[in-house]
Scaffold this active site. Sequence first.
Site, PDB file in Angstrom:
ATOM      1  CG  LEU A  21      -1.694   6.333   3.081  1.00 39.30           C
ATOM      2  CD1 LEU A  21      -1.517   6.067   4.531  1.00 39.30           C
ATOM      3  CD2 LEU A  21      -1.937   7.586   2.659  1.00 39.30           C
ATOM      4  N   GLY A  24       0.629  -2.906  -2.839  1.00 36.60           N
ATOM      5  CA  GLY A  24       1.165  -3.825  -2.905  1.00 36.60           C
ATOM      6  C   GLY A  24       1.376  -5.077  -2.886  1.00 36.60           C
ATOM      7  N   GLY A  25       2.344  -6.099  -2.882  1.00 31.87           N
ATOM      8  CA  GLY A  25       1.926  -7.348  -3.607  1.00 31.87           C
ATOM      9  C   GLY A  25       1.157  -8.103  -2.184  1.00 31.87           C
ATOM     10  CG  MET A  26       3.737  -9.844   0.131  1.00 32.70           C
ATOM     11  SD  MET A  26       4.688  -8.847   1.809  1.00 32.70           S
ATOM     12  CE  MET A  26       5.768  -7.696   1.079  1.00 32.70           C
ATOM     13  N   GLY A  27      -0.389  -6.755   0.640  1.00 35.74           N
ATOM     14  CA  GLY A  27      -1.326  -6.011   1.098  1.00 35.74           C
ATOM     15  C   GLY A  27      -1.922  -4.203   0.417  1.00 35.74           C
ATOM     16  CB  VAL A  29      -0.663   1.143   2.754  1.00 34.24           C
ATOM     17  CG1 VAL A  29      -0.073   1.645   4.003  1.00 34.24           C
ATOM     18  CG2 VAL A  29       0.066   0.134   2.739  1.00 34.24           C
ATOM     19  CE  LYS A  43       1.779  -4.036   3.081  1.00 40.00           C
ATOM     20  NZ  LYS A  43       3.251  -3.508   2.385  1.00 40.00           N
ATOM     21  CG  ASP A 137      10.227  -5.974  -1.561  1.00 40.53           C
ATOM     22  OD1 ASP A 137      10.823  -6.120  -2.087  1.00 40.53           O
ATOM     23  OD2 ASP A 137       9.317  -5.579  -0.828  1.00 40.53           O
TER      24      ASP A 137
END
Length: 871
Positions: A21, A24-27, A29, A43, A137
């Site tokens: 999907l 981003g910077g953290m994981g 999806v 995620k 965020d």
Amino acid sequence: MEDLRAEDPREVGPYRLLKRLGGGGMGQVYLGHSRGGRLVAVKVVRAEYAADPEFRRRFAREVEAARQVGGFYTAHVVDADTGADPPWLASAYVPGPSLEAAVRRHGPLPEHALGRLVSGLAEGLVAVHEREMVHRDLKPGNVLLAADGPRLIDFGIAQAAQETRLTGTGLAIGTPGFMAPEYVVAGEAGPAADVFALGAVLAYAATGRAPFGTSAPHAVNYRAVHEEPDLTGVPAGLAGLAAQCLAKDPAARPTPARILDEMPAGGDTARSWLPPDVATMLDERNHDARDVGGGSGPGPTPTAAQGGHKPEPTARERERERRERKRQRAGHRHRRLLACAELVTARITGAQARARALAQVAAAVLPGGTHHGASLVVEAHRAAAGAPDVVARTQSFADVAAALAPVDAKRSKAAAQRALDLAQAVRGFRTKPTRVAALRAAAQALAPTDPAQAEAIARGLSGASARVEALAKVAERMAMTDPYRAERIARELPAETHGWESESILGQVVKGMAARDPQRAERVARGLPSPDRRRWALRDLVSTLAPLDPQTAERVARSLPDEDERTSALSQVFGCVLKTDLNAAERLARTMADEEERADALYAVAAELRDTDPERALAVARRIPEDWRTLALADIAQSLAPEHPGRAEQLYQEAERLAAEVQDAEHGLAARLWIAAARGSADPERRRHGLLEFPKAEYLSGLVLLSSGLVRARPAQALELLEVCVQIARDLPEDARMSALEDLVLVGAELDPDWAARVAQEASALKAEYRHYVLQHMADTLVDIAPETAAAIAAEAVHAIRKEYGGSTETVGDALVTLAEADTESAVQLAVAGRSTEDADRLLAKLVEGLVAEAAEQAGRAGRPEIGSTT
């Protein structure tokens, strides 16, 4: 959605993963499928966070709190495993695009949708803050647009990552331009920081751009802390709220609850809150979700048509909608290209190159965004002031002035005046050469906006040679704004040393004079001694006059001695007349000497008339030379078929008789294919079998034509045919296969971006001759609908071009521009790898120039003010 990659897991916890999907910077999806048949968004946390025990502890705490968050406007957390390797969480799947994707594809939201967006996000923040959580965020990518309102996502993982980042590095995590000043400066993020982000999200949704610009992160953060937001374009009823939310002082911002109290109550719930194009994106995602989830996805998206029957749109309405979508996509690409140009500019280290690039971007932004354009001009001035010596600084300000001159005379003159001040400050006998060089640069800077002063400075230079050189340069720069002065100076230049330059300046004078005094411009053009210069000047005169005075433009075009030049110039005039006067266009088309050009022009007139006046269109079509007439007859028949099938059949038969009589075998085969494809719009399956009489390659071409004709009327059947085409193409030789797959990507992109991306990936693996052209074309087709695939293909095109031309970077312009639009950082890395700082700056400046030029092209397609328009 994108297919899973080889490195992606197939299962996470109890969920089977189906599609990507986003990330981003953290994981990353994924779309997941539960054992009970529900779709969820899963995620998976990135490895660097997963390896940090402190992150896991905080993540577990935040996930537990996030599970308690209720409300209608958050995507509820339904499951998580904070001890897994890597950790993950699952939330309710919302089959809608992100606000970022919707605005990038279809432009800003209308005012009624903005009100619903703000109310929904405010209510979502109330639910988050009630659990003593802060989102940290909130940005367009973390807002999903559902049929019944927006949804907030990622309100647990961001806080855990933020606290870990603060502990480890002292840096705040977030998105520049959406981070509150107190968050940027001190890392303090309370509920008021979310309200600041809400104001920035509102501004983005209303205008299509971030309120503090999109240049380097530190520059955006600086503006957020010290400068006022650019709220130009935010509707008056919401501009005050946006300004309050974006207040520098957290105490001055309203609370989410107060925002809800002050917003008007929701309107008619039976009406879709989103504009039709965005509602269509929801329908597409619902359809995709049901397809990949085995029918277990959410139900159909409610639309304005619920509760009553909506009639099928006519062919003309569908075409109008398609053109509007293309216009909106062009507007979106225009904005994105300029944002990418800003990002590339931030990577230029040399002051002079950076100043010039910033000025180019500012000139592109100013016609549609005065506030942001002005801030870029300020940055350009700062960069110019940092050049290493007085001549470089003067030249830098001159470059800024030159870039701004076509769009903002006042700001251009201000930059030119700074160049002059620097030059005049140089004193002393030993610095005479420096002073002359600086004054020459200042004179050139002033030429477009103050030609009299520029000429006076040039004439005041000591040394005949320096004086003549300066006069030649200022005359060239003022040719468009004061062509009469430029002509006089050009004629004064000594013929024996500056004859070529004089003719070049007079050629520019022709363009500058054309709109003001076409007769004099023509006299200047015809008086040029060089035949080539004379021909080029007359062509420029035709180009300038065609939209303003087509009769004079036609007369000049007919006077050109070379037949090819004459035909090309007349075609240019015809293109302008076609949009404004069909009678004049038909007359001009009928008088074209070249048979093929005449056929093309008459075909264009017939196409314009086809839907509004089919009988007149038919009369025009019958004037087309017989070898080309079949195409127009088939088109008109296709248009008549739904309401007048008998008349359409007569025209089809007439076209078939003409096609059978065409002498050129290849041309005749193409005509028969066109007719068969046109007939197929009424009965696709029957016509598909009718195409079997043709050889394989031609059969494939016919199917592609047939699919193209069905795209708007019968998209499902068109996609089925395109899949058949892929199977057939796989049996062709590699060169023909790659070319065929390219055609399929072009047709399929409008129907199903994911399908087109898959076909493009297959084509990109082929090693056909001239593959870099095909790669570039496919990447450009996909760049705004499948950016990840477009980036990979554009990068491959860059490598292919370098290999073809021996490693040169100079030849990769278009491919690198497309790559920069899809993945700016990768484009920058490819451009500068292994280069010296000076060489890297030069290449990045060329990339900025290419991005700005492409933005101007897209602006023209979107009907926006283009670079070079006056203000």
